[in-house]
Design an enzyme around this catalytic site. Structure first.
Site: not given
Ligand code: NAD
Ligand code: LMR
Length: 441
Positions: A170, A199, A264
């Site tokens: 997400d 990520h 990330y």
């Protein structure tokens, strides 16, 4: 119109009520016959299950609902399994975050040693879910968003290569909402190109419906404010620590201003900064335990006490509509374009064919068809080669019960400074995870 049956694995998850509310709100697009919850923690799931039973009975009594810890009951006669389990729950997440910090290394749920430890716990649990699904409902698709998605996806590739499982995240969905706010459009208006690992990726193009390239406009904004938007549009990544992360995207962009970075990447590009700004006594796990978990479980308890959900205690998780879009894409063969974690197979031509990459795919009734993203530059390729090798070593370590490969995985992680630190960390993580990891030799 066929009505579908869905089982949510990780029924006691803090995300379950929001997702069920979202499913109830999407019945015109994705009609449901039955919703089931499955968890291996009966007590935790009962609270969410009892509250949802009241909410569904009030809102859509025609939909069958139950919750169970029996795999047979849960997985019989289902078309989709939406999987969001957390192996080891928050108790272990807290250790994933705090143990590395003791060694001066970032402590994060999915990145660095924390993600590696969580991956070692999750592989067996996800494979178990796939096996239940295939035993009791062989036609069923698993839509998996359990973390750490990169390691879980690699484990599925190696251990269950022919299973009907799609891995999705997400984070890009939330960031795209932010981008759409920056340019004054909706996420549905934007067509993107993206490459990377889970990520760990970059947007290379963000176009509007007319084909105008909006990346320069978004870049100008992000170079000043990161992904912080004036109006909060991302319903998931909103806590104080997330606001810091959105802001930090500005510094991620500076390293390669051609592309828009996944948030990330901060753990890989600025690990020293992250360690300096972490509180080893109070990490993200504590923020979630004191925040989302408390909120969701108090809401559930209040519904149970009052015997009604009409007070609006449970909210629709609007950010999770991408899960319905994914189910719809398979159910109705929509060929919708979505970002998924899939085997590369040449979609990034100058990157390992057997790496699990995150790229746009067309999704239809036979699964995901990856779209070619072209060759990638040396900087990103170098970072990705290193990270994908870490993920592969973790899966190999799990399969072979190999201490050596786990030590190599931790040593190779960009977040860990040396083999000495990696070994000390590994020895601590083994003790903490003795109830979950295979015994390493
Ligand atoms: P949570 O701890 O509230 O819920 C997880 C549930 O899974 C718990 O009730 C637990 O008992 C259950 N569980 C653990 N192991 C299980 C097993 N083997 N079989 C069945 N049930 C099991 O956690 P949460 O914060 O709600 O997060 C759930 C998951 O969703 C995590 O993996 C999290 O990282 C992930 N997540 C993914 C995304 C994404 O988009 N990829 C976004 C947010 C959260
Ligand atoms: C969570 O919501 O717990 C995670 O999956 C992401 C985060 O917010 O740390």
């Amino acid at each position: 119109m066929k009505k579908y049956s869905v089982v949510i694995a990780g029924g006691g998850s803090t995300y379950t009520p929001g997702i069920v509310m979202m499913l109830l709100n999407s019945l015109d697009k994705f009609p449901l016959y039955e919703i089931k919850l499955y968890d291996n923690d009966a007590e935790r799931q009962k609270i969410i299950g009892d509250a949802l039973a009241i909410a569904i009975q009030e809102q859509n009594p025609e939909i069958r609902f139950n919750y169970t810890t029996s795999p047979e009951e849960a997985f019989t006669n289902v078309d989709f399994c939406m999987a969001h389990i957390r192996s080891g729950k928050y108790k272990m997440r807290e250790l994933d975050e705090k143990i590395p910090l003791k060694h001066g290394v970032i402590g994060q749920e999915t990145c660095g040693p924390g993600g590696i430890a969580y991956g070692m716990r999750s592989i067996g649990d996800i494979i178990e879910l796939i096996d239940y699904m295939e035993k009791y409902s062989p036609h069923c698709w698993m839509l998996n968003y359990s973390n750490p998605a990169a390691i879980v996806a690699e484990a599925c590739r190696v251990l269950r290569p022919n299973s009907k499982i799609l891995n999705i995240c997400d984070m890009p969905v939330g960031t795209l909402r932010r981008m759409s706010q920056i340019v004054g459009l909706t996420p549905q208006d934007l067509k993107i190109r993206y490459f990377g690992l889970n990520h760990f990726g970059w947007w290379t193009s963000v176009k509007d419906q007319k084909g105008n390239e909006l990346l320069p406009q978004i870049r100008d904004y992000v170079s000043q404010y990161g992904y912080l938007t004036k109006i909060e549009v991302d319903t998931q990544h909103t806590d104080a620590s997330w606001q810091e992360t959105h802001k930090k995207a500005k510094d991620l962009l500076a390293v390669d201003p051609r592309f828009l970075p996944n948030t990330y990447l901060k753990y890989y590009l600025y690990p020293d900064y992250v360690v300096e700004h972490s509180n080893p006594e109070y990490t993200r796990a504590n923020e979630v335990i004191d925040g989302r978990e408390k909120r969701v479980f108090s809401a559930a308890k209040s519904i149970i006490e009052q015997k009604t959900a009409k007070g609006g205690e449970f909210h629709i998780d609007t950010h999770a509509y991408f899960i319905v879009d994914l189910a719809r894409a398979i159910a109705y063969d929509t060929n919708e374009r979505m970002l998924l974690i899939v085997e590369n197979n040449g979609a990034i031509p100058n990157f390992s064919h057997d790496a699990m990459v995150e790229i746009p795919c067309l999704v239809g009734n036979s699964g995901a068809e990856p779209l070619n993203q072209g060759k990638i530059p040396t900087f990103q390729k170098g970072l990705m080669e290193q990270q994908v090798a870490v993920e592969k070593l973790v899966v190999e370590a799990w399969i072979e019960h190999s201490y050596q490969k786990m030590w190599q995985a931790l040593t190779l992680s960009k977040t860990v400074p040396s083999a000495t630190v990696a070994k000390a960390l590994l020895d601590d993580l083994i003790i903490a995870n003795q109830d979950y990891w295979p015994e390493l030799k």
